[in-house]
Design an enzyme around this catalytic site. Structure first.
Site, mmCIF file in Angstrom:
data_model
loop_
_atom_site.group_PDB
_atom_site.id
_atom_site.type_symbol
_atom_site.label_atom_id
_atom_site.label_comp_id
_atom_site.label_asym_id
_atom_site.label_seq_id
_atom_site.Cartn_x
_atom_site.Cartn_y
_atom_site.Cartn_z
ATOM 1 N N PRO A 92 0.853 -1.010 0.550
ATOM 2 C CA PRO A 92 0.439 0.011 0.201
ATOM 3 C C PRO A 92 1.229 1.679 -0.018
ATOM 4 O O PRO A 92 0.012 1.848 -0.403
ATOM 5 C CB PRO A 92 -0.302 -0.468 1.138
ATOM 6 C CG PRO A 92 -0.426 -1.110 1.828
ATOM 7 C CD PRO A 92 0.722 -2.184 1.412
ATOM 8 N N GLU A 119 1.792 -7.981 8.509
ATOM 9 C CA GLU A 119 2.188 -6.815 8.347
ATOM 10 C C GLU A 119 2.655 -6.002 7.586
ATOM 11 O O GLU A 119 3.650 -4.496 6.992
ATOM 12 C CB GLU A 119 2.206 -6.028 9.951
ATOM 13 C CG GLU A 119 1.998 -6.059 10.749
ATOM 14 C CD GLU A 119 0.487 -5.331 10.080
ATOM 15 O OE1 GLU A 119 -0.726 -6.215 10.512
ATOM 16 O OE2 GLU A 119 -0.024 -4.370 9.842
ATOM 17 N N ARG A 161 -0.338 -8.751 -20.544
ATOM 18 C CA ARG A 161 -0.766 -8.436 -22.148
ATOM 19 C C ARG A 161 -0.401 -7.273 -23.154
ATOM 20 O O ARG A 161 -0.516 -6.971 -24.135
ATOM 21 C CB ARG A 161 -2.225 -7.600 -21.452
ATOM 22 C CG ARG A 161 -2.399 -6.630 -21.451
ATOM 23 C CD ARG A 161 -3.693 -6.205 -20.611
ATOM 24 N NE ARG A 161 -4.217 -5.768 -22.483
ATOM 25 C CZ ARG A 161 -4.522 -4.363 -22.272
ATOM 26 N NH1 ARG A 161 -3.498 -3.965 -21.814
ATOM 27 N NH2 ARG A 161 -4.777 -3.706 -23.222
ATOM 28 N N ASP A 176 -5.240 2.211 -25.763
ATOM 29 C CA ASP A 176 -5.776 1.445 -24.294
ATOM 30 C C ASP A 176 -5.896 3.102 -24.039
ATOM 31 O O ASP A 176 -5.026 4.085 -24.086
ATOM 32 C CB ASP A 176 -4.588 0.851 -23.063
ATOM 33 C CG ASP A 176 -4.572 -0.931 -23.500
ATOM 34 O OD1 ASP A 176 -5.954 -1.183 -24.313
ATOM 35 O OD2 ASP A 176 -3.851 -1.264 -23.006
HETATM 36 C C1 LIG Z 1 8.375 -4.233 1.594
HETATM 37 O O1 LIG Z 1 6.859 -4.172 1.298
HETATM 38 C C2 LIG Z 1 5.819 -5.170 2.568
HETATM 39 O O2 LIG Z 1 6.286 -4.865 3.426
HETATM 40 C C3 LIG Z 1 4.660 -5.137 1.930
HETATM 41 O O3 LIG Z 1 3.655 -5.111 2.883
HETATM 42 C C4 LIG Z 1 2.192 -5.281 2.349
HETATM 43 C C5 LIG Z 1 1.369 -4.657 4.076
HETATM 44 C C6 LIG Z 1 0.308 -5.014 4.205
HETATM 45 C C7 LIG Z 1 -0.151 -5.574 3.149
HETATM 46 C C8 LIG Z 1 0.472 -5.649 1.675
HETATM 47 C C9 LIG Z 1 -0.474 -6.295 0.492
HETATM 48 O O4 LIG Z 1 0.159 -5.643 -0.842
HETATM 49 C C10 LIG Z 1 -1.812 -4.670 -0.585
HETATM 50 O O5 LIG Z 1 -2.380 -4.313 0.486
HETATM 51 C C11 LIG Z 1 -2.098 -3.284 -1.551
HETATM 52 C C12 LIG Z 1 -0.583 -3.244 -2.409
HETATM 53 N N1 LIG Z 1 -0.925 -2.300 -3.263
HETATM 54 N N2 LIG Z 1 -2.556 -1.740 -2.827
HETATM 55 C C13 LIG Z 1 -2.881 -2.842 -1.582
HETATM 56 C C14 LIG Z 1 1.950 -5.197 1.813
#
Ligand SMILES: COC(=O)COc1cccc(COC(=O)c2cn[nH]c2)c1
Length: 250
Positions: A92, A119, A161, A176
């Site tokens: 996110p 998390e 795609r 597109d």
């Molecule tokens: C180093 O990166 C990380 O630790 C990733 O961390 C997280 C934490 C919570 C959820 C997520 C999964 O991705 C999404 O929720 C997401 C992607 N796009 N919109 C929502 C990933």
């Protein structure tokens, strides 16, 4: 293109066996490999997470399984240069995933996706691999998912795609929404097909006229109308020179 996905839910990536991506794999245009992160754990419970330093809710994905897995994934075929992989981390807090970024990723020979659960992944994992390759932290939208696997499906489809020969009619991604050029930043307008009348609803006359200039103009006007209504932010972003006098009267 080679795509690797490291996940604790390999079955979540089953959809990569069907439709557009599935066919591209069958044709050998895509080499997709899904890896179960738990195969790189050594304890009885196949532990991949632990409590966060500094306290707080939830769990954090541990460094060791990720490090051992990614080292194995990257070990074969990584000669740098032409085969240089890039890490794609759905999060996110990443940069917005856009058509422009999809185009950029589609030009790379090898993408390694690291969808997180809980998390997130211990930051040191990303920092470690960022010393060896480009890392794209991408957000598919402003919401939080339980894991990044759904985002991997989204990114993979948008990228696949665009690969030459993957979409039947090559021209179809030229116009597109968001593709560079005249249609850049405009949403797509309405589309119609046979029958010519359905429940009393007919086809806009212009589309039956065979007058390609008028049809192109009508489609652009409809795209502009829809963009003004649904995405005024995109209109702001479009170069004012792209609009002619008639547009301004809209
Ligand atoms: C180093 O990166 C990380 O630790 C990733 O961390 C997280 C934490 C919570 C959820 C997520 C999964 O991705 C999404 O929720 C997401 C992607 N796009 N919109 C929502 C990933």
């Amino acid at each position: 293109m080679r795509l690797d996905v490291v996940t604790i839910f390999p079955e979540y990536l089953e959809p990569l066996n069907v439709s557009l991506v599935g066919k591209a794999r069958a044709r050998g245009q895509l080499d997709v490999r899904v890896h179960d992160l738990r195969e790189w754990t050594h304890d009885r419970h196949n532990t991949v997470d632990d409590t966060p330093y500094g306290g707080g809710p939830g769990m954090v994905m541990k460094t060791e399984p990720w490090g051992e897995c990614l080292d194995d994934v990257l070990a074969d075929g990584y000669e740098g240069g032409a085969q240089a992989p890039a890490l794609v981390v759905p999060t996110p807090s990443g940069r917005p995933f856009t058509q422009e970024l999809a185009v950029e990723l589609s030009q790379r020979p090898w993408l390694v996706f690291t969808p997180a659960r809980y998390e997130g992944i211990d930051r040191r994992v990303i920092d470690e691999y960022a010393t060896r390759m480009p890392v794209y932290e991408v957000s598919i939208g402003d919401y939080v998912l339980a894991g990044g696997e759904a985002a991997v499906l989204v990114v993979t489809e948008a990228v696949a795609r665009l690969l030459p020969g993957v979409l039947g009619n090559a021209a179809s991604h030229q116009d597109d929404s968001f593709a560079p050029g005249a249609m850049a930043n405009l949403l797509e307008g309405p589309v119609y097909t046979k029958p010519p009348a359905w429940r009393g609803r007919e086809i806009p006359e212009v589309l039956l006229s065979g007058h390609h200039g008028k049809i192109a103009r009508w489609r652009r006007d409809e795209a502009l109308r829809r963009t003004v209504r649904n995405r005024p932010d995109l209109v702001e972003r479009t170069d004012p020179k792209a609009f002619d006098k008639k547009d301004r009267e809209m």
